[in-house]
Scaffold this active site. Structure first.
Site, PDB file in Angstrom:
ATOM      1  CG  HIS A   1     -45.096   8.004 -18.709  1.00 34.68           C
ATOM      2  ND1 HIS A   1     -45.221   9.354 -18.546  1.00 34.68           N
ATOM      3  CD2 HIS A   1     -43.765   7.744 -18.755  1.00 34.68           C
ATOM      4  CE1 HIS A   1     -44.017   9.910 -18.493  1.00 34.68           C
ATOM      5  NE2 HIS A   1     -43.110   8.947 -18.605  1.00 34.68           N
ATOM      6  CG  LEU A   2     -47.509   3.008 -14.431  1.00 33.14           C
ATOM      7  CD1 LEU A   2     -48.388   1.855 -13.926  1.00 33.14           C
ATOM      8  CD2 LEU A   2     -46.758   3.632 -13.267  1.00 33.14           C
ATOM      9  CG  HIS A   3     -40.894   4.063 -18.154  1.00 37.30           C
ATOM     10  ND1 HIS A   3     -40.304   4.393 -19.358  1.00 37.30           N
ATOM     11  CD2 HIS A   3     -41.143   5.240 -17.529  1.00 37.30           C
ATOM     12  CE1 HIS A   3     -40.196   5.718 -19.445  1.00 37.30           C
ATOM     13  NE2 HIS A   3     -40.693   6.253 -18.350  1.00 37.30           N
TER      14      HIS A   3
ATOM     15  CG  ASN B   1     -38.606   8.168 -14.827  1.00 32.99           C
ATOM     16  OD1 ASN B   1     -38.046   7.583 -13.922  1.00 32.99           O
ATOM     17  ND2 ASN B   1     -38.368   7.907 -16.111  1.00 32.99           N
TER      18      ASN B   1
ATOM     19  N   GLY C   1     -36.803  12.734 -13.233  1.00 28.49           N
ATOM     20  CA  GLY C   1     -36.404  12.578 -14.637  1.00 28.49           C
ATOM     21  C   GLY C   1     -37.566  12.451 -15.590  1.00 28.49           C
ATOM     22  CD  GLN C   2     -43.742  13.203 -15.219  1.00 25.20           C
ATOM     23  OE1 GLN C   2     -43.654  13.492 -14.024  1.00 25.20           O
ATOM     24  NE2 GLN C   2     -44.887  13.023 -15.838  1.00 25.20           N
ATOM     25  CB  SER C   3     -38.831  13.648 -20.603  1.00 29.50           C
ATOM     26  OG  SER C   3     -39.246  12.400 -21.100  1.00 29.50           O
TER      27      SER C   3
ATOM     28  CG  ASP D   1     -39.975   4.478 -24.514  1.00 26.23           C
ATOM     29  OD1 ASP D   1     -40.287   4.954 -23.413  1.00 26.23           O
ATOM     30  OD2 ASP D   1     -39.213   5.057 -25.326  1.00 26.23           O
TER      31      ASP D   1
HETATM   32  P1  AMP Z   1     -40.165   9.865 -18.990  1.00 28.65           P
HETATM   33  O1  AMP Z   1     -38.774  10.347 -19.252  1.00 28.65           O
HETATM   34  O2  AMP Z   1     -40.298   8.979 -17.804  1.00 28.65           O
HETATM   35  O3  AMP Z   1     -41.148  11.023 -18.982  1.00 28.65           O
HETATM   36  O4  AMP Z   1     -40.535   8.919 -20.201  1.00 28.65           O
HETATM   37  C1  AMP Z   1     -41.032   9.365 -21.413  1.00 28.65           C
HETATM   38  C2  AMP Z   1     -40.818   8.259 -22.398  1.00 28.65           C
HETATM   39  O5  AMP Z   1     -41.628   8.497 -23.522  1.00 28.65           O
HETATM   40  C3  AMP Z   1     -39.385   8.128 -22.900  1.00 28.65           C
HETATM   41  O6  AMP Z   1     -38.897   6.833 -22.576  1.00 28.65           O
HETATM   42  C4  AMP Z   1     -39.511   8.336 -24.404  1.00 28.65           C
HETATM   43  O7  AMP Z   1     -38.656   7.507 -25.134  1.00 28.65           O
HETATM   44  C5  AMP Z   1     -40.972   7.986 -24.651  1.00 28.65           C
HETATM   45  N1  AMP Z   1     -41.598   8.607 -25.804  1.00 28.65           N
HETATM   46  C6  AMP Z   1     -41.560   9.909 -26.161  1.00 28.65           C
HETATM   47  N2  AMP Z   1     -42.282  10.113 -27.271  1.00 28.65           N
HETATM   48  C7  AMP Z   1     -42.806   8.913 -27.616  1.00 28.65           C
HETATM   49  C8  AMP Z   1     -43.647   8.461 -28.683  1.00 28.65           C
HETATM   50  N3  AMP Z   1     -44.104   9.305 -29.628  1.00 28.65           N
HETATM   51  N4  AMP Z   1     -43.978   7.151 -28.729  1.00 28.65           N
HETATM   52  C9  AMP Z   1     -43.512   6.301 -27.797  1.00 28.65           C
HETATM   53  N5  AMP Z   1     -42.722   6.663 -26.767  1.00 28.65           N
HETATM   54  C10 AMP Z   1     -42.360   7.940 -26.679  1.00 28.65           C
END
Ligand code: AMP
Length: 112
Positions: A98-100, A85, A91-93, A29
């Site tokens: 994706h799995l953190h 998320n 809180g998905q962005s 990340d």
């Molecule tokens: P979420 O908020 O659960 O959708 O997580 C999205 C994650 O993607 C966040 O933790 C960001 O820091 C990460 N992220 C966004 N752009 C990138 C990227 N180009 N490379 C690696 N991680 C990223």
């Protein structure tokens, strides 16, 4: 319009890749929330857990097994947290499943 994760899968954007196979990709990340913070994503474009179908059953299981495999490789022996998320309230962005995988520190409960 492609998500940023689709662009990583397609090689258009660089990422610090730690694992790859036919079905998925795992990379660090860019904004880590723990000493180890990896994202495991399917290569198939699926928006979130809420969009999984029966057809994705083995893929979904595969993602979890990959998380477990990476955790062993990165020696997260004392444990880790796995988060997906989902949607606005989750809180998905990034709208690509994706799995953190977060480790290397003690996590608290409940999360924020
Ligand atoms: P979420 O908020 O659960 O959708 O997580 C999205 C994650 O993607 C966040 O933790 C960001 O820091 C990460 N992220 C966004 N752009 C990138 C990227 N180009 N490379 C690696 N991680 C990223």
């Amino acid at each position: 319009m492609s998500t940023i994760f689709k662009r990583i899968i397609d090689g258009e954007i660089e990422a610090d890749i730690v694992y790859e196979d036919d079905l998925c990709l795992a990379f660090r990340d860019v904004n880590p929330q723990a000493p180890v913070h990896i994202l495991v994503i399917p290569k198939k474009e699926i928006r979130s857990i809420a969009d999984l179908t029966l057809e994705d059953q083995s893929l979904a299981g595969h993602l979890l097994l990959v998380v477990s495999k990476i955790a062993v490789e990165l020696e997260l022996d004392s444990g880790y947290r796995v988060v997906a998320n989902t949607g606005v309230d989750g809180g998905q962005s990034v709208d690509h499943l994706h799995l953190h995988l977060m480790g290397g520190r003690q996590h608290e409960w409940p999360p924020g």
